[in-house]
Design a protein around this motif. Structure first.
Motif, PDB file in Angstrom:
ATOM      1  N   MET A 220     -12.013  41.503  -5.286  1.00  0.00           N
ATOM      2  CA  MET A 220     -11.091  42.548  -4.820  1.00  0.00           C
ATOM      3  C   MET A 220     -10.337  43.086  -6.031  1.00  0.00           C
ATOM      4  O   MET A 220      -9.284  42.567  -6.407  1.00  0.00           O
ATOM      5  N   ASN A 221     -10.896  44.044  -6.705  1.00  0.00           N
ATOM      6  CA  ASN A 221     -10.198  44.659  -7.829  1.00  0.00           C
ATOM      7  C   ASN A 221     -10.061  46.149  -7.587  1.00  0.00           C
ATOM      8  O   ASN A 221     -10.483  46.674  -6.555  1.00  0.00           O
ATOM      9  N   THR A 222      -9.514  46.817  -8.534  1.00  0.00           N
ATOM     10  CA  THR A 222      -9.250  48.253  -8.359  1.00  0.00           C
ATOM     11  C   THR A 222     -10.452  49.103  -8.652  1.00  0.00           C
ATOM     12  O   THR A 222     -10.433  50.314  -8.449  1.00  0.00           O
ATOM     13  N   ASP A 223     -11.496  48.492  -9.144  1.00  0.00           N
ATOM     14  CA  ASP A 223     -12.689  49.258  -9.458  1.00  0.00           C
ATOM     15  C   ASP A 223     -13.355  49.709  -8.170  1.00  0.00           C
ATOM     16  O   ASP A 223     -13.620  48.895  -7.284  1.00  0.00           O
ATOM     17  N   THR A 224     -13.620  50.969  -8.063  1.00  0.00           N
ATOM     18  CA  THR A 224     -14.192  51.501  -6.830  1.00  0.00           C
ATOM     19  C   THR A 224     -15.699  51.419  -6.794  1.00  0.00           C
ATOM     20  O   THR A 224     -16.300  51.603  -5.751  1.00  0.00           O
ATOM     21  N   LEU A 225     -16.344  51.197  -7.956  1.00  0.00           N
ATOM     22  CA  LEU A 225     -17.801  51.130  -7.980  1.00  0.00           C
ATOM     23  C   LEU A 225     -18.258  49.775  -7.486  1.00  0.00           C
ATOM     24  O   LEU A 225     -17.721  48.740  -7.909  1.00  0.00           O
ATOM     25  N   PRO A 226     -19.293  49.712  -6.589  1.00  0.00           N
ATOM     26  CA  PRO A 226     -19.822  48.411  -6.167  1.00  0.00           C
ATOM     27  C   PRO A 226     -20.400  47.676  -7.371  1.00  0.00           C
ATOM     28  O   PRO A 226     -21.221  48.218  -8.122  1.00  0.00           O
ATOM     29  N   SER A 227     -19.970  46.456  -7.574  1.00  0.00           N
ATOM     30  CA  SER A 227     -20.423  45.696  -8.730  1.00  0.00           C
ATOM     31  C   SER A 227     -20.295  44.219  -8.427  1.00  0.00           C
ATOM     32  O   SER A 227     -19.579  43.803  -7.512  1.00  0.00           O
ATOM     33  N   ILE A 228     -20.994  43.440  -9.221  1.00  0.00           N
ATOM     34  CA  ILE A 228     -20.822  41.998  -9.176  1.00  0.00           C
ATOM     35  C   ILE A 228     -20.095  41.587 -10.445  1.00  0.00           C
ATOM     36  O   ILE A 228     -20.213  42.240 -11.486  1.00  0.00           O
ATOM     37  N   THR A 229     -19.320  40.534 -10.340  1.00  0.00           N
ATOM     38  CA  THR A 229     -18.409  40.170 -11.424  1.00  0.00           C
ATOM     39  C   THR A 229     -18.712  38.768 -11.915  1.00  0.00           C
ATOM     40  O   THR A 229     -18.853  37.837 -11.095  1.00  0.00           O
ATOM     41  N   PHE A 230     -18.801  38.655 -13.257  1.00  0.00           N
ATOM     42  CA  PHE A 230     -18.937  37.344 -13.870  1.00  0.00           C
ATOM     43  C   PHE A 230     -17.560  36.922 -14.366  1.00  0.00           C
ATOM     44  O   PHE A 230     -16.918  37.619 -15.158  1.00  0.00           O
ATOM     45  N   CYS A 231     -17.115  35.785 -13.882  1.00  0.00           N
ATOM     46  CA  CYS A 231     -15.779  35.292 -14.193  1.00  0.00           C
ATOM     47  C   CYS A 231     -15.897  34.043 -15.061  1.00  0.00           C
ATOM     48  O   CYS A 231     -16.517  33.046 -14.651  1.00  0.00           O
ATOM     49  N   LEU A 232     -15.267  34.082 -16.230  1.00  0.00           N
ATOM     50  CA  LEU A 232     -15.324  32.965 -17.174  1.00  0.00           C
ATOM     51  C   LEU A 232     -13.897  32.493 -17.437  1.00  0.00           C
ATOM     52  O   LEU A 232     -13.074  33.226 -18.012  1.00  0.00           O
ATOM     53  N   PRO A 233     -13.543  31.281 -17.003  1.00  0.00           N
ATOM     54  CA  PRO A 233     -12.178  30.797 -17.251  1.00  0.00           C
ATOM     55  C   PRO A 233     -11.964  30.494 -18.744  1.00  0.00           C
ATOM     56  O   PRO A 233     -12.869  30.031 -19.439  1.00  0.00           O
TER      57      PRO A 233
ATOM     58  N   ILE B  39      -5.861  28.863 -18.894  1.00  0.00           N
ATOM     59  CA  ILE B  39      -4.793  29.744 -19.381  1.00  0.00           C
ATOM     60  C   ILE B  39      -5.093  31.213 -19.081  1.00  0.00           C
ATOM     61  O   ILE B  39      -4.235  32.071 -19.234  1.00  0.00           O
ATOM     62  N   GLY B  40      -6.322  31.510 -18.672  1.00  0.00           N
ATOM     63  CA  GLY B  40      -6.677  32.891 -18.374  1.00  0.00           C
ATOM     64  C   GLY B  40      -8.122  33.011 -17.926  1.00  0.00           C
ATOM     65  O   GLY B  40      -8.851  32.018 -17.775  1.00  0.00           O
ATOM     66  N   VAL B  41      -8.540  34.254 -17.684  1.00  0.00           N
ATOM     67  CA  VAL B  41      -9.887  34.530 -17.167  1.00  0.00           C
ATOM     68  C   VAL B  41     -10.430  35.778 -17.844  1.00  0.00           C
ATOM     69  O   VAL B  41      -9.693  36.774 -18.020  1.00  0.00           O
ATOM     70  N   MET B  42     -11.715  35.691 -18.225  1.00  0.00           N
ATOM     71  CA  MET B  42     -12.470  36.880 -18.631  1.00  0.00           C
ATOM     72  C   MET B  42     -13.351  37.288 -17.453  1.00  0.00           C
ATOM     73  O   MET B  42     -14.146  36.474 -16.966  1.00  0.00           O
ATOM     74  N   ALA B  43     -13.228  38.519 -17.013  1.00  0.00           N
ATOM     75  CA  ALA B  43     -14.029  39.019 -15.889  1.00  0.00           C
ATOM     76  C   ALA B  43     -14.739  40.294 -16.314  1.00  0.00           C
ATOM     77  O   ALA B  43     -14.099  41.231 -16.822  1.00  0.00           O
ATOM     78  N   VAL B  44     -16.048  40.310 -16.142  1.00  0.00           N
ATOM     79  CA  VAL B  44     -16.844  41.500 -16.485  1.00  0.00           C
ATOM     80  C   VAL B  44     -17.572  41.976 -15.232  1.00  0.00           C
ATOM     81  O   VAL B  44     -18.085  41.167 -14.457  1.00  0.00           O
ATOM     82  N   ASP B  45     -17.581  43.274 -15.038  1.00  0.00           N
ATOM     83  CA  ASP B  45     -18.227  43.879 -13.866  1.00  0.00           C
ATOM     84  C   ASP B  45     -19.567  44.485 -14.277  1.00  0.00           C
ATOM     85  O   ASP B  45     -19.638  45.241 -15.254  1.00  0.00           O
ATOM     86  N   VAL B  46     -20.588  44.151 -13.506  1.00  0.00           N
ATOM     87  CA  VAL B  46     -21.920  44.722 -13.700  1.00  0.00           C
ATOM     88  C   VAL B  46     -22.225  45.570 -12.469  1.00  0.00           C
ATOM     89  O   VAL B  46     -22.282  45.049 -11.346  1.00  0.00           O
ATOM     90  N   PRO B  47     -22.418  46.875 -12.610  1.00  0.00           N
ATOM     91  CA  PRO B  47     -22.677  47.716 -11.434  1.00  0.00           C
ATOM     92  C   PRO B  47     -23.955  47.282 -10.710  1.00  0.00           C
ATOM     93  O   PRO B  47     -24.962  46.942 -11.342  1.00  0.00           O
ATOM     94  N   VAL B  48     -23.846  47.297  -9.403  1.00  0.00           N
ATOM     95  CA  VAL B  48     -25.038  46.935  -8.631  1.00  0.00           C
ATOM     96  C   VAL B  48     -26.120  48.001  -8.781  1.00  0.00           C
ATOM     97  O   VAL B  48     -27.288  47.757  -8.458  1.00  0.00           O
ATOM     98  N   GLY B  49     -25.729  49.181  -9.267  1.00  0.00           N
ATOM     99  CA  GLY B  49     -26.737  50.201  -9.520  1.00  0.00           C
ATOM    100  C   GLY B  49     -27.773  49.735 -10.513  1.00  0.00           C
ATOM    101  O   GLY B  49     -28.934  50.147 -10.450  1.00  0.00           O
TER     102      GLY B  49
END
Length: 500
Positions: free
Chosen positions: A172-185, A194-204
């Motif tokens: 649930m982020n502000t990005d409006t494009l459908p995507s899958i997210t890789f989350c790396l603590p 102490i934090g998270v790196m999150a990258v979005d890959v468009p499902v397109g």
């Protein structure tokens, strides 16, 4: 309608042709059933093999994409670790990650407020614009950063301290494009998040991979999460608002729901189902990632499937079936006409014999039957029938001659009988006449004898002599009549003997 059965019953060639065609139809039907049964199995097996290969290729290409994102994120992660204390470097590394990997459209690096001893969390972002440029930003203090850190892309990896992938319906982020997210603590030396790196890959990107893996014109590939949410689907509207179960109507729930449950069960296989009035086959398998050294192999619980319209699988088979049935029907019709023509020609001698038999039955025993040039049963039948007709004509001729002779003899006998009857009548009349002539002399003799017997002494010699003369004269008369009768009888007897 009744004329056809009557015509069939009266026509031997049609019956024999129908028997031949029926036998051939049964044999052909059996052969077609066996052939089409194994052909359908072969077509289904080929479709399963093609779908399996396509699924393997799609899974491999999608996994390569995921692995590329994971490795790029890991590289930036390890490059960033020595510079975590430099807050101004965080957006730089965020931008480098997006620039280095064209598959990544958006990157977020967020830290707990306590890490930088600030009142609010530190959040840096990088975005790829439509023209291909990469922009970076640091969320200003007035931005709702606290709300962002409450979203699953941050809370879940912080809680598990393990890398993970989130589907479009989970993040649930502000990005409006459908995507899958890789989350790396981001873990410190004390193994604290102490934090998270999150990258979005468009499902397109995955949709493009799926489209390139399309095995047939109307088929499509879909990627489902463990709860049935769409990760990849040709209809992008279903990625955020639908699951595989919500797309199934109540009327079609039986087969489609079974197929969806089988797909989400983690098994490999195929299921037929019906959706929106169309029959489909779905070939599915669990999404399995390749084990690579250093890669986090958390369970994704995804399933990948290829949905085939039944016409794409069995369309050519059904067309072939229709062609084969049409050819079979036309072939049987031609076989019927060909058989009837041959049988009709072969039965010509029988029709000739039938007409000859009808004329013979009407009394035309001199019917001419031609010689047969065939040496089969029909030819032998025609030859024997001709011999029978000739023998019958000869016997009938002899019988007619004998009948004429007997008729002539009957006429002769009738004539003789008439003559004998006339002779008998003449004899009877003659006897009556002779009897009448003998009655008078006999009565006179009787009277004279009676008179002599009752005569007394008063009878004189002259009277006695007269009576005696009368008796002798009348006796002679009777004797002559009897002699004449005997003579006539001897003459008739002699004539009869001479006639015999």
């Amino acid at each position: 309608m009744l004329r056809v059965p009557k015509f069939i019953n009266k026509t031997l060639s049609v019956r024999l042709s129908l028997m031949v065609v029926s036998a051939m139809a049964i044999l052909l039907l059996g052969s077609l059933v066996v052939m089409l049964h194994f052909s359908r199995k072969t077509v289904k097996a080929e479709a399963l093999h093609k779908a399996t290969q396509t699924l393997e290729g799609a899974v491999l290409r999608i996994d390569n994409c995921l692995l590329s994102v994971e490795q790029a994120t890991g590289n930036i992660y390890f490059a960033m670790l020595p510079h975590l204390s430099q807050a101004e470097m965080i957006p730089v590394f965020c931008g480098k990650l997006v620039e280095a990997n064209p598959q990544i459209a958006f990157c977020t690096i967020a830290f707990e407020p306590s890490f930088y001893h600030a009142q609010r969390p530190f959040v840096a972002t990088a975005r790829r614009t439509p023209d291909g440029a990469v922009t970076t930003a640091v969320m200003p203090p007035s931005a709702p950063a606290d709300a962002m850190l409450q979203q699953p892309w941050y809370t879940r990896p912080m809680a598990s301290k393990k890398p993970l992938w989130l589907t479009p319906s989970e993040k649930m982020n502000t990005d409006t494009l459908p995507s899958i997210t890789f989350c790396l603590p981001i873990i410190n030396a004390s193994y604290e998040g102490i934090g998270v790196m999150a990258v979005d890959v468009p499902v397109g990107l995955f949709s493009q991979i799926v489209l390139e893996s399309k095995p047939s014109p109307n088929s499509y590939c879909t990627l489902l999460s463990g709860d049935g949410a769409y990760i990849v689907h040709p209809d992008s509207d279903k990625l955020l608002h639908h699951t595989v179960f919500s797309a199934i109507s109540v009327r079609e729930s039986t087969t489609a729901k079974d197929a969806a449950e089988a797909m989400l069960s983690g098994s490999t296989g195929y299921k037929p189902f019906r959706l929106n009035g169309t029959d489909y086959y779905v070939f599915f398998k669990p999404f399995e990632r390749i084990a690579v050294t250093g890669r986090a192999m958390e369970e994704l619980d995804w399933s990948v499937g290829i949905v085939y319209p039944e016409d794409d699988i069995f369309g050519d088979y059904n067309s072939l079936l229709n062609y084969v049935l049409a050819i079979a029907v036309v072939g049987l019709l031609l076989l019927f006409l060909f058989s009837r023509a041959i049988i009709h020609r072969q039965l010509l001698p029988l029709r000739l014999l039938t007409k000859s038999a009808q004329r013979i039955a009407k009394g035309n025993y001199s019917e001419i039957i031609p010689d047969s040039h065939q040496h089969d049963e029909i030819g032998r039948l025609q030859t024997h029938f001709k011999q029978m007709q000739q023998s019958l004509a000869a016997n009938i001729g002899e019988l007619e001659q004998l009948t004429a002779t007997l008729q002539k003899r009957c006429e002769d006998l009738h004539t003789a009988y008439e003559k004998a009857s006339r002779a008998n009548r003449m004899k009877t009349a003659f006897l009556h006449n002779m009897t009448d002539q003998m009655i008078g002399p006999a009565n006179v003799i009787e009277k004279d004898v009676t008179g002599l017997c009752h005569a007394n002494s008063s009878l004189g010699k002259d009277d006695a002599k007269r009576l005696t003369d009368d008796i002798l004269q009348n006796g002679d008369t009777i004797t002559k009549l009897l002699n004449n009768l005997l003579s006539l009888s001897e003459e008739e007897t002699g004539k009869e003997v001479s006639h015999d």
